[in-house]
Design a protein around this motif. Structure first.
Motif, PDB file in Angstrom:
ATOM      1  N   UNK A 107      13.164  -7.795  -6.829  1.00  9.47           N
ATOM      2  CA  UNK A 107      13.939  -6.610  -7.182  1.00  9.47           C
ATOM      3  C   UNK A 107      13.798  -6.305  -8.659  1.00  9.47           C
ATOM      4  N   UNK A 108      13.834  -7.373  -9.457  1.00  7.87           N
ATOM      5  CA  UNK A 108      13.692  -7.194 -10.889  1.00  7.87           C
ATOM      6  C   UNK A 108      12.332  -6.554 -11.187  1.00  7.87           C
ATOM      7  N   UNK A 109      11.322  -7.055 -10.479  1.00 13.09           N
ATOM      8  CA  UNK A 109       9.980  -6.496 -10.663  1.00 13.09           C
ATOM      9  C   UNK A 109       9.954  -5.020 -10.349  1.00 13.09           C
ATOM     10  N   UNK A 111       0.814  -1.226   0.000  1.00 17.89           N
ATOM     11  CA  UNK A 111       0.000   0.000   0.000  1.00 17.89           C
ATOM     12  C   UNK A 111       0.848   1.277   0.000  1.00 17.89           C
ATOM     13  N   UNK A 112       1.873   1.383   0.862  1.00 19.31           N
ATOM     14  CA  UNK A 112       2.690   2.607   0.787  1.00 19.31           C
ATOM     15  C   UNK A 112       3.452   2.729  -0.527  1.00 19.31           C
ATOM     16  N   UNK A 113       3.886   1.601  -1.097  1.00 22.88           N
ATOM     17  CA  UNK A 113       4.558   1.666  -2.395  1.00 22.88           C
ATOM     18  C   UNK A 113       3.634   2.338  -3.409  1.00 22.88           C
ATOM     19  N   UNK A 133       2.899  -7.663  -7.489  1.00 26.50           N
ATOM     20  CA  UNK A 133       3.799  -7.244  -6.420  1.00 26.50           C
ATOM     21  C   UNK A 133       3.344  -7.828  -5.086  1.00 26.50           C
ATOM     22  N   UNK A 134       2.041  -7.827  -4.867  1.00 25.97           N
ATOM     23  CA  UNK A 134       1.504  -8.365  -3.609  1.00 25.97           C
ATOM     24  C   UNK A 134       1.849  -9.845  -3.468  1.00 25.97           C
TER      25      UNK A 134
END
Lengths: 393, 293
Positions: free
Chosen positions: B9-11, A191-193, B272-273
């Motif tokens: 990190x790549x993402x 969420x902060x990202x 990402x999640x």
């Protein structure tokens, strides 16, 4: 090795907290006036500068200052640096308080707060082109996530001291947290990202009104990177203050390592900032007018802590660490103020300087935040206890 | 574990690169087009004599009170510019011998910044492409004011229950088959109402018919992505109070390109999640093994 968190103890009401309470009281009276008379009578906000101190300070700078929980969580959970564990709870507490205060500031700043509840529930009406919608939804969700992340501190205490029902609630809560922890913590990083970067995107809509030294499609990345640096800085700052005030161990060695991470993030910020301006041919604007001076002041505030901490040996010296972190916080705050207010120019006929009401209410909001921090660390296990002898700075 | 820190990190790096490259790659189809039923107005600065009849008519048609500043001893309606009581204004721009009146009101952009900004669509292009405000959806955040390059939406700062005030092209009159009040009363025909296509054609016709009389540009044809209110004039438009450095792109375009370039719908946050959860799960398991061993 693991420092168990313990309540600080002691009376909550003393001369300092009474003073804070007085400042909060003044704000309450001013806010009654604000809601009765409207924003025009009480603030310096105008049609040219619709965003003022409450948005720039409490919301934009305030949530970045509340990124300690986010920044430490990245190290702790993503990079698996378990040694930072004693830092996470105090960081989460400042984050939870900071974001709650930002949410409060939004409520007092918007003209029709009684309709805010419609933003999360009217899914079919969401304007997915609006960066502010993304910020609003993420911040609302994140306030909840932060208090849930912090919940074990309260549950642990209730488990030990609570009676019947409260203890059973605490036990089942802790069990739930143990299972759901991965999903909650991931959300606390996701969420902060999202919204710290979108807080930058928000001002892209200022278009020609935002000065070219600040208006760049990389704003979201710059906001994101700088909020992480601010997160580390605020943890160092808070350790220094709570160490001095509550006589808690300061973990200087750990903070020195943390500042190493901050240096990397800071350097990244400056590289992106300069590369962007140079590649977009805006070098000339850096040596042009009054805005150029502002730009360099901002850059100096970012660069000085970087230089101060570039040497690994100097990072071990807590006063240096503390000064560098404080400068870093100023830098991040100034960058946000510039982007939202100073470098935003709606035309010559408009000026903005916050009214006394805006300033006093901001002071009241910060006072409330400090007051709640003191009350919570005195009663609940947030700060690492004196399990080991305090380190020498 | 297929998902590891390096993947994450790549993402993040790819995401950052997308943010950087966004505007170039994810660029939208050319400039926005007017809706098929678009109406608008054409203002001809060479015809306007600054009589302000349109300002009075706008007040009457929209139920707005006159503004009588103290220096008028309460006698004259003399608004200083667009504000929370005034949706339409005539202003005078003078520089040396050159002077012109100019009428300001909402430009009804083809791709409006305010609409792009508005969280749950209080401001939207509704019938005839007219940008209207719906009270029911507005929380008073004032982001529309930040986003409007023409400084049009005004906020009722005097009120404890404020509304957004802006020209809605007299949509209530248009729906009754009438024209906007300002166009109806103008004694010189300096502001005329019509369909967008017709007005654009008329603007070019006038410039071509008397090239000496006009600056060779229809303001609003491309500015800020184009607007449904168009202007022709004998003085340069930057002297008439139009924003400097606006360009031909809609103000919302860059923000959209960045946001959608990074988010790719909602795919990027979801991925990402999942990656975060995977990494944390793995880290936690290895920590648990260390402890038990």
């Amino acid at each position: 090795m693991i420092h168990r968190a313990e309540p600080v103890g002691g009376p909550i009401i003393n001369r300092f907290t009474s003073f804070l309470l007085g400042l909060v009281g003044i704000s309450v009276i001013l806010l009654i006036w604000r809601f009765a008379a409207g924003l025009g009578a009480t603030t310096a906000l105008n049609d040219g500068y619709p965003f003022g101190l409450w948005i720039a300070f409490e919301v934009v700078a305030g949530t970045a200052l509340a990124c300690g929980g986010y920044a430490v969580a990245i190290l702790l959970y993503v990079f698996n640096k378990g040694e930072y564990h004693p830092l996470i709870r105090p960081a989460l507490l400042t984050s939870a308080l900071g974001y709650s205060m930002a949410a409060f500031a939004i409520i007092i700043d918007v003209g029709r707060p009684w309709f805010i509840y419609r933003i999360p529930i009217r899914v079919g009406q969401w304007n997915l082109n609006s960066p502010l919608l993304e910020v609003a939804l993420c911040v609302m969700a994140y306030v909840g996530v932060l208090w849930i992340e912090l919940a074990p501190a309260f549950l642990e205490k209730w488990k030990e001291t609570g009676s019947g029902g409260l203890r059973r609630f605490a036990e089942s809560g802790l069990r739930f947290f143990d299972k759901a922890m991965i999903w909650i913590v991931s959300l606390g990083i996701l969420l902060p990202t999202m919204h710290q970067s979108s807080l930058g995107t928000v001002m892209l809509l200022g278009g020609p009104k935002l000065h070219k030294l600040w208006n760049t499609p990389l704003i979201p990345l710059l906001f994101l990177v700088s909020c992480i640096a601010m997160g580390y800085a605020v943890v160092i700052f808070e350790s220094g203050v709570s160490g001095a005030v509550f006589g808690r161990p300061r973990h200087t060695a750990m903070l020195a390592k943390l500042s190493g991470a901050m240096v990397v993030v800071l350097a990244l910020f400056l590289v992106i900032r300069f590369a962007d301006l140079i590649l977009r041919g805006r070098l000339g604007l850096m040596f042009h007018d009054w805005y150029s001076v502002l730009f360099w002041a901002e850059m100096a505030l970012f660069a000085v802590p970087l230089v101060m901490l570039s040497n690994a040996r100097r990072r071990q010296h807590f006063p240096t660490l503390f000064k560098a972190a404080s400068l870093m916080l100023f830098a991040g705050i100034l960058y946000r103020f510039d982007t939202y207010l100073v470098a935003f120019n709606p035309g010559r006929q408009w000026t903005y300087f916050p009214s006394l009401v805006e300033i006093l209410v901001s002071v009241g909001v910060v006072s409330l935040e400090i007051l709640l921090y003191i009350a919570i660390v005195k009663r609940y296990p947030i700060l690492a206890g004196r399990a080991t002898a305090p380190e020498k700075a | 574990m297929s998902v590891d820190r390096r993947t994450l990190l790549k993402g993040l790096v790819v995401g950052g690169a997308a943010a950087a490259a966004g505007p170039a790659e994810a660029s939208e189809a050319r400039r926005p087009e007017a809706p098929p039923d678009a109406v608008g107005m054409l203002y001809d600065a060479t015809l306007c004599i600054g009589c302000k009849t349109c300002v009075v008519a706008c007040r009457e048609a929209n139920g707005l009170p006159p503004e009588t500043p103290e220096w008028t001893e309460g006698l004259w309606d003399a608004p200083p510019g667009l504000d929370e009581y005034t949706k339409n204004i005539i202003q005078l721009y003078r520089e040396g011998d050159e002077q012109s009146y100019v009428k300001h009101q909402c430009m009804h952009c083809l791709d409006p910044g305010c609409v792009n900004a508005c969280m749950i669509g209080a401001l939207q292009k509704r019938d005839f492409g007219i940008v209207t405000w719906e009270s029911d959806r507005c929380i008073g955040c004032r982001y529309c004011q930040v986003a409007c390059p023409f400084e049009v939406p005004k906020f009722e700062f005097h009120s404890a229950n404020p509304k957004i005030v802006k020209c809605e092209l007299c949509i209530h009159r248009i729906k009754e088959g009438k024209q906007p009040a300002c166009c109806e009363v103008c004694p010189r025909g300096a502001i005329i109402y019509g369909t967008y296509d017709m007005l654009l054609e008329e603007a070019h016709r006038r410039i071509e018919a008397s090239p000496d009389r006009y600056i060779q540009k229809v303001y609003g044809e491309t500015d800020g992505g184009g607007t449904q209110v168009l202007y022709i004039s004998h003085v340069p438009f930057e002297k008439l109070g139009f924003p400097q450095g606006l360009g031909d792109e809609p103000v919302g375009k860059m923000a959209r390109d960045v946001q959608h370039g990074v988010y790719k719908g909602f795919i990027a946050p979801t991925v990402l999640y999942a990656v975060l959860a995977g990494v944390i799960w793995r880290n936690r398991r290895s920590a648990g093994e260390e402890e038990s061993s």
